[in-house]
Design a protein around this motif. Structure first.
Motif, PDB file in Angstrom:
ATOM      1  N   UNK A 311      13.647  13.627 -15.827  1.00 60.34           N
ATOM      2  CA  UNK A 311      15.102  13.527 -15.697  1.00 60.34           C
ATOM      3  C   UNK A 311      15.796  14.552 -16.594  1.00 60.34           C
ATOM      4  N   UNK A 312      15.302  14.709 -17.823  1.00 60.43           N
ATOM      5  CA  UNK A 312      15.910  15.679 -18.739  1.00 60.43           C
ATOM      6  C   UNK A 312      15.818  17.089 -18.160  1.00 60.43           C
ATOM      7  N   UNK A 313      14.669  17.456 -17.600  1.00 65.48           N
ATOM      8  CA  UNK A 313      14.513  18.794 -17.041  1.00 65.48           C
ATOM      9  C   UNK A 313      15.398  18.984 -15.808  1.00 65.48           C
ATOM     10  N   UNK A 314      15.587  17.929 -15.022  1.00 61.04           N
ATOM     11  CA  UNK A 314      16.502  18.018 -13.877  1.00 61.04           C
ATOM     12  C   UNK A 314      17.923  18.317 -14.358  1.00 61.04           C
ATOM     13  N   UNK A 315      18.336  17.628 -15.415  1.00 58.14           N
ATOM     14  CA  UNK A 315      19.671  17.870 -15.959  1.00 58.14           C
ATOM     15  C   UNK A 315      19.779  19.280 -16.541  1.00 58.14           C
ATOM     16  N   UNK A 316      18.735  19.752 -17.190  1.00 57.36           N
ATOM     17  CA  UNK A 316      18.760  21.073 -17.815  1.00 57.36           C
ATOM     18  C   UNK A 316      18.726  22.197 -16.788  1.00 57.36           C
ATOM     19  N   UNK A 317      18.032  21.974 -15.678  1.00 57.70           N
ATOM     20  CA  UNK A 317      18.026  22.966 -14.601  1.00 57.70           C
ATOM     21  C   UNK A 317      19.404  23.038 -13.953  1.00 57.70           C
ATOM     22  N   UNK A 318      20.046  21.910 -13.829  1.00 54.78           N
ATOM     23  CA  UNK A 318      21.398  21.880 -13.247  1.00 54.78           C
ATOM     24  C   UNK A 318      22.450  22.414 -14.210  1.00 54.78           C
ATOM     25  N   UNK A 319      22.226  22.230 -15.515  1.00 55.78           N
ATOM     26  CA  UNK A 319      23.200  22.615 -16.534  1.00 55.78           C
ATOM     27  C   UNK A 319      22.627  23.763 -17.366  1.00 55.78           C
ATOM     28  N   UNK A 320      22.771  24.975 -16.848  1.00 53.52           N
ATOM     29  CA  UNK A 320      22.186  26.133 -17.522  1.00 53.52           C
ATOM     30  C   UNK A 320      22.815  26.369 -18.898  1.00 53.52           C
ATOM     31  N   UNK A 321      24.085  25.996 -19.066  1.00 57.09           N
ATOM     32  CA  UNK A 321      24.728  26.158 -20.372  1.00 57.09           C
ATOM     33  C   UNK A 321      23.974  25.381 -21.444  1.00 57.09           C
ATOM     34  N   UNK A 322      23.639  24.147 -21.140  1.00 58.04           N
ATOM     35  CA  UNK A 322      22.918  23.311 -22.097  1.00 58.04           C
ATOM     36  C   UNK A 322      21.518  23.875 -22.339  1.00 58.04           C
ATOM     37  N   UNK A 323      20.842  24.302 -21.263  1.00 55.14           N
ATOM     38  CA  UNK A 323      19.502  24.865 -21.407  1.00 55.14           C
ATOM     39  C   UNK A 323      19.510  26.070 -22.334  1.00 55.14           C
ATOM     40  N   UNK A 324      20.455  26.975 -22.126  1.00 51.70           N
ATOM     41  CA  UNK A 324      20.508  28.196 -22.943  1.00 51.70           C
ATOM     42  C   UNK A 324      20.863  27.872 -24.393  1.00 51.70           C
TER      43      UNK A 324
END
Length: 509
Positions: A311-324
């Motif tokens: 679930x965390x990776x799904x959110x991070x893939x959708x939210x590139x700002x947070x991932x970066x």
């Protein structure tokens, strides 16, 4: 006045008095959808129960009555009521509701998860807190966790750099399942059943088959579970359950015997099975309890980790700002080396990402069911003895009265306010709270943070070509735990220049 009227008047007065007394004594139950004869609300409940209960809470309020056949279930959906259940009335609501299959699998609560609150539970809980999940033991087992996470990184790197797979999406869950399976079996049994190529050995195949069969048998529920006097119409398959238990016991005892022999030669007692066997006499633990505890760790620690990280990776893939933003922190703190758990205190934003994943996607959204051991009051309502009580932690984590923009994945909210997720703050309860809080909470948090941290440090993650963030299926599978309905597919791109950082260095423990 006709004397015949007097007995009638006295009778009417007695009836009215009795009726008033009955109405005063009758429990004032929480509101809820109108139950049907015999089946209650069973056929009104949607497959994803915690979402259904959250919808009903919008109509009837944060505490509702739901009838499973003739069994009263009370569902609470606010942090204030969660505090009443898990703290204020903790002792009265610390028993566990067991289905017939759960009762058979746990030998009527001889383990920890399904035990009622009492001397046995207190003893086993003490073993977990002081011996199995003590900080010193968890630190001693840290090399195993870090070894398995780096094995996951190596596997992803190998697959995403193959010429025929370059730029193609990976099924993220496959890699998460491998590290979770190996990690928990090594912690509990000291055995790695899956090699670096993903090949499962014979004992590992048996282990997986037993786990899958247990889930299959445990998922079989009938009206007889909730209407006791109809159980003669819905008998359990006692033969299948007995065969399953015998198969599970045979494998577990074989592994226990291996450790007993090894310990007699080396004296080592690092893994959980060794610890339990050496503590057997000190705490008067039966063989059933030792085996039950070992399988509790497997069932509670394996899928829940996979669920949270996916679930965390799904959110991070959708939210590139947070991932970066998380990757910038990792680059600054970790840099050109491999991250370890010792880095966690210096990675505050990563820790916020973990908390936000647990808030939005708790792996057990209704927790495990509590049972009232006596009459109790919740939210001003009467909860009779024997009632089953659920805490909808999924709804609490998305409560707009508590959280600003509750459906947005925004880890910064935990920078603005420090929130404990191990049972002290009732707004985020992925591990429960009170007497039945998960004793392995810190272990779970560490493993989730390590897996997410390594995935983000070593790779950039994007959606497959042509897939938009809004196209990602963010619905859940029905069940007690919440796997994504559609497994996440994502494209991994290595971000570190040194290829040596993608190599696993095996640790034998």
């Amino acid at each position: 006045m006709d004397l015949a009227v007097i007995p009638i008047a006295i009778s009417l007065l007695a009836i009215v008095t009795a009726l008033v007394a009955y109405l005063r004594r009758r429990p004032r139950l929480p509101p809820g959808p109108r139950p049907r004869l015999l089946v209650g609300n069973l056929y009104d409940i949607k497959p994803v129960r915690f979402r259904c209960f959250a919808e009903w809470a919008e109509t009837y309020g944060p505490i509702i009555s739901v009838w499973f056949g003739s069994m009263l279930n009370v569902v609470v959906s606010s942090s204030e009521l969660a505090r009443e259940v898990l703290k204020d009335n903790d002792q009265q609501l610390a028993d566990r509701f067991r289905t017939r299959s759960a009762a058979r699998f746990s030998r009527d609560g001889k383990d920890l998860i399904w035990a009622d609150y009492g001397p046995h539970y207190v003893t086993v809980r003490k073993v977990c807190n002081l011996e199995l999940f003590a900080p010193k033991r968890l630190e001693g087992l840290r090399p195993i966790r870090e070894d398995e996470v780096t094995a996951m990184v190596e596997s992803i790197f190998r697959d995403c750099t193959l010429p025929e797979k370059g730029g193609k999406s990976l099924l993220v869950r496959n890699y998460l399942s491998g590290v979770a399976f190996n990690n928990i079996t090594r912690l509990a049994f000291g055995k790695r059943f899956v090699n670096s190529e993903g090949v499962v050995d014979e004992q590992g195949m048996e282990f997986k088959a037993i786990g899958a069969n247990g889930i299959k048998l445990g998922a079989i529920l009938s009206l007889g579970e909730y209407v006791p006097w109809l159980r003669w119409m819905y008998p359990l398959d006692e033969g299948a359950i007995a065969k399953h238990n015998a198969r599970r016991d045979r494998l577990t005892k074989a592994i226990m015997a291996e450790h007993t022999r090894a310990r007699s030669q080396s004296g080592a007692k690092q893994h959980f099975v060794d610890a339990l066997l050496t503590l057997q006499d000190k705490y008067d633990l039966s063989e059933d309890t030792i085996m039950g505890l070992l399988w509790d760790m497997i069932t509670a620690g394996m899928d829940t980790t996979v669920i949270t990280v996916e679930w965390a990776m799904a959110e991070l893939v959708k939210n590139q700002r947070v991932q970066k933003k998380a990757q910038e922190e990792l680059d600054r703190v970790v840099g050109d080396r491999i991250m370890t758990e010792a880095d966690f205190p210096n990675l505050p934003y990563l820790n916020c990402v973990v908390k936000e994943a647990f808030r939005l996607h708790p792996p057990t959204p209704l927790m495990l069911p509590h049972k009232a051991s006596t009459d109790v009051k919740l939210g001003g309502y009467d909860i009779p003895k024997g009632s089953i009580v659920h805490v909808n932690v999924w709804a609490i984590g998305r409560d707009p009265k508590v959280w600003k923009e509750p459906l947005e994945f925004r880890p910064e909210r935990f920078q603005e306010e420090d929130v404990d997720i191990k049972g002290h703050d009732f707004r985020v309860l992925p591990f429960g709270a009170g007497r039945r809080v998960c004793p392995g909470a810190q272990l779970g948090i560490n493993l989730v943070a390590s897996m997410i941290g390594h995935l983000l440090h070593h790779f950039s993650w994007d959606l497959p070509e042509g897939v938009k963030p809004e196209d990602v299926d963010m619905t859940e599978n029905p069940g007690m735990i919440t796997f994504m309905h559609t497994p996440l597919q994502a494209v991994a791109t290595p971000r570190l220049a040194n290829p040596g950082l993608y190599k696993r260095v095996p640790v034998e423990m």
